[in-house]
Design an enzyme around this catalytic site. Structure first.
Site, short mmCIF file in Angstrom:
data_model
loop_
_atom_site.label_atom_id
_atom_site.label_comp_id
_atom_site.label_asym_id
_atom_site.label_seq_id
_atom_site.Cartn_x
_atom_site.Cartn_y
_atom_site.Cartn_z
N SER A 26 5.57 -12.92 -10.44
CA SER A 26 6.26 -13.06 -11.72
C SER A 26 6.64 -14.51 -12.04
CB SER A 26 7.52 -12.21 -11.71
OG SER A 26 8.26 -12.47 -12.89
N LYS A 77 9.15 0.19 -16.91
CA LYS A 77 9.66 -0.01 -18.28
C LYS A 77 10.01 1.31 -18.99
CE LYS A 77 7.59 -4.46 -19.50
NZ LYS A 77 6.79 -5.21 -20.48
N ASP A 113 10.27 -7.63 -25.80
CA ASP A 113 8.83 -7.92 -25.97
C ASP A 113 8.48 -7.95 -27.46
OD1 ASP A 113 8.09 -8.18 -23.31
OD2 ASP A 113 7.61 -6.06 -23.07
N GLY A 138 -5.47 -1.65 -27.23
CA GLY A 138 -4.69 -1.10 -26.13
C GLY A 138 -3.79 0.02 -26.61
N ALA A 139 -3.29 0.81 -25.67
CA ALA A 139 -2.42 1.92 -26.06
C ALA A 139 -1.33 2.16 -25.02
CB ALA A 139 -3.25 3.19 -26.25
N ASN A 161 -8.48 1.61 -28.60
CA ASN A 161 -8.26 1.63 -27.14
C ASN A 161 -9.49 2.15 -26.42
OD1 ASN A 161 -6.54 1.29 -24.84
ND2 ASN A 161 -6.44 3.53 -24.69
N ARG A 162 -9.67 1.68 -25.19
CA ARG A 162 -10.80 2.10 -24.36
C ARG A 162 -10.85 3.63 -24.29
NH1 ARG A 162 -10.64 0.01 -18.25
NH2 ARG A 162 -8.74 1.28 -18.31
N ARG A 164 -9.94 6.68 -26.23
CA ARG A 164 -9.58 6.98 -27.62
C ARG A 164 -8.37 7.92 -27.73
NH1 ARG A 164 -11.38 7.19 -33.22
NH2 ARG A 164 -9.63 8.29 -34.12
N ASP A 165 -8.29 8.92 -26.82
CA ASP A 165 -7.20 9.90 -26.89
C ASP A 165 -5.83 9.22 -26.87
OD1 ASP A 165 -9.05 11.82 -26.90
OD2 ASP A 165 -8.61 12.66 -24.91
#
Ligand SMILES: NC(=O)c1ccc[n+]([C@@H]2O[C@H](COP(=O)([O-])OP(=O)(O)OC[C@H]3O[C@@H](n4cnc5c(N)ncnc54)[C@H](OP(=O)(O)O)[C@@H]3O)[C@@H](O)[C@H]2O)c1
Length: 290
Positions: A26, A77, A113, A138-139, A161-162, A164-165
């Protein structure tokens, strides 16, 4: 402007933490230690490796006197939400917390963020024209923050997103919150790229993988003049996505600005001190600083 340590160091030690697994890589300790020094506060920031099964105990420890709060990173998170007393509107809408603020025994979950991204995009010269169209790649958690940010700016959002769902789920979750801004999942070839003034890479594609890109073979000339590619990934400094965008004459920025701003906002919430973002960027060695 001098970015040196403040001269009046307060006597009361204050503590803040990062809880993550892994935590060793980090950059947060560098930034927050620089901020404590700049603000003249006797503070200590420590990155702790906290596995999932240790999170409840680690979070309980934040209620101690002298503890300002903590940052959360993968994989905590979302799971941390159930351990807190209250959530900010941003954390509630996004469903993820990256900053816990301790106030007199109570723990508030916030998400810096999203406003960090908002600020970084503005710093990069993005103009928040109402109704402009944004593609979020991204999702996961970062994509949720990106969608929230774009919606705050009244932009129309396309999620790609890679899997789709997961894009469909994110768009549906957004619609379920009764948001006024249009958020749709889509596929690469159905997206009206000529109207997209901002691409936000909120996927992990390219992270520590210089040859990986979330948009392989993409023709950046499809984008309108003045478009911006914002890659939340900040390692390497220039990702393949950024390199290919720049080669086509499209402006591209990495995620260091967002990283610096989310830290600045967390530090401000803990201490009340708004330390200039340059202090955080310098701690990250951005802009030629050492
Ligand atoms: N700059 C900043 O301050 C900041 C803040 C937060 C996050 N980030 C960065 O944002 C990225 C995402 O974080 P996260 O917390 O949202 O992670 P996450 O919840 O694990 O989500 C990862 C997302 O990336 C997609 N993905 C992973 N590898 C891919 C590949 N090779 N090609 C295409 N898509 C891929 C995943 O797609 P699938 O659904 O198909 O698995 C998923 O949508 C990370 O790189 C993180 O470092 C930066």
């Amino acid at each position: 402007m001098s970015l040196d340590a403040g001269s009046n160091v307060s006597p009361d030690p204050q503590q803040a933490f990062l809880f993550a697994d892994p935590a060793g890589h980090s950059l947060s300790p560098r930034m927050h230690r620089a901020a404590f020094a700049y603000a003249g506060l006797n503070g200590h920031y420590e990155a702790r490796r906290v596995p999932a099964e240790g999170l409840a105990e680690a979070v309980a420890g934040l209620r101690r006197q002298g503890v300002l709060g903590a940052n959360l990173s993968l994989p905590h998170k979302e799971t941390v939400v159930a351990l807190l007393d209250d959530l900010s509107p941003a954390a509630r809408a996004i469903g993820a917390v990256n900053t816990v603020i301790h106030r007199q025994g109570r723990l508030l979950g916030d998400n810096t963020d999203a406003p960090g991204l908002l600020q970084a995009l503005s710093d990069a010269g993005y103009s928040w024209r109402k109704g402009a169209e944004v593609a979020v790649l991204g999702a996961g958690g970062a994509a949720r923050a990106a969608v929230y940010t774009a919606a705050l700016g009244r932009q129309r959002v396309w999620i790609l997103n890679r899997t789709r769902d997961r894009a469909d789920e994110l768009a549906a979750a957004w619609a379920g919150q009764g948001a006024e801004v249009e958020v749709r999942a889509t596929d690469l070839h159905d997206l009206p790229w000529s109207r997209v003034s901002l691409i936000i890479n909120a996927s992990s594609a390219g992270l520590n993988a210089p040859e990986e890109t979330p948009l392989p073979g993409f023709d950046f000339s499809l984008l309108p003049a003045g478009a911006l590619v914002y890659d939340m990934v900040y390692k390497p400094d220039e990702t393949r996505l950024m390199r290919e965008a720049r080669s086509a004459g499209v402006k591209a920025e990495n995620g260091l600005g967002m990283l610096a701003h989310q830290a600045r906002l967390a530090f401000c919430a803990w201490t009340g001190c708004d330390v200039p973002v340059e202090v955080y960027l310098q701690a990250l060695n951005v802009g030629g600083a050492t």
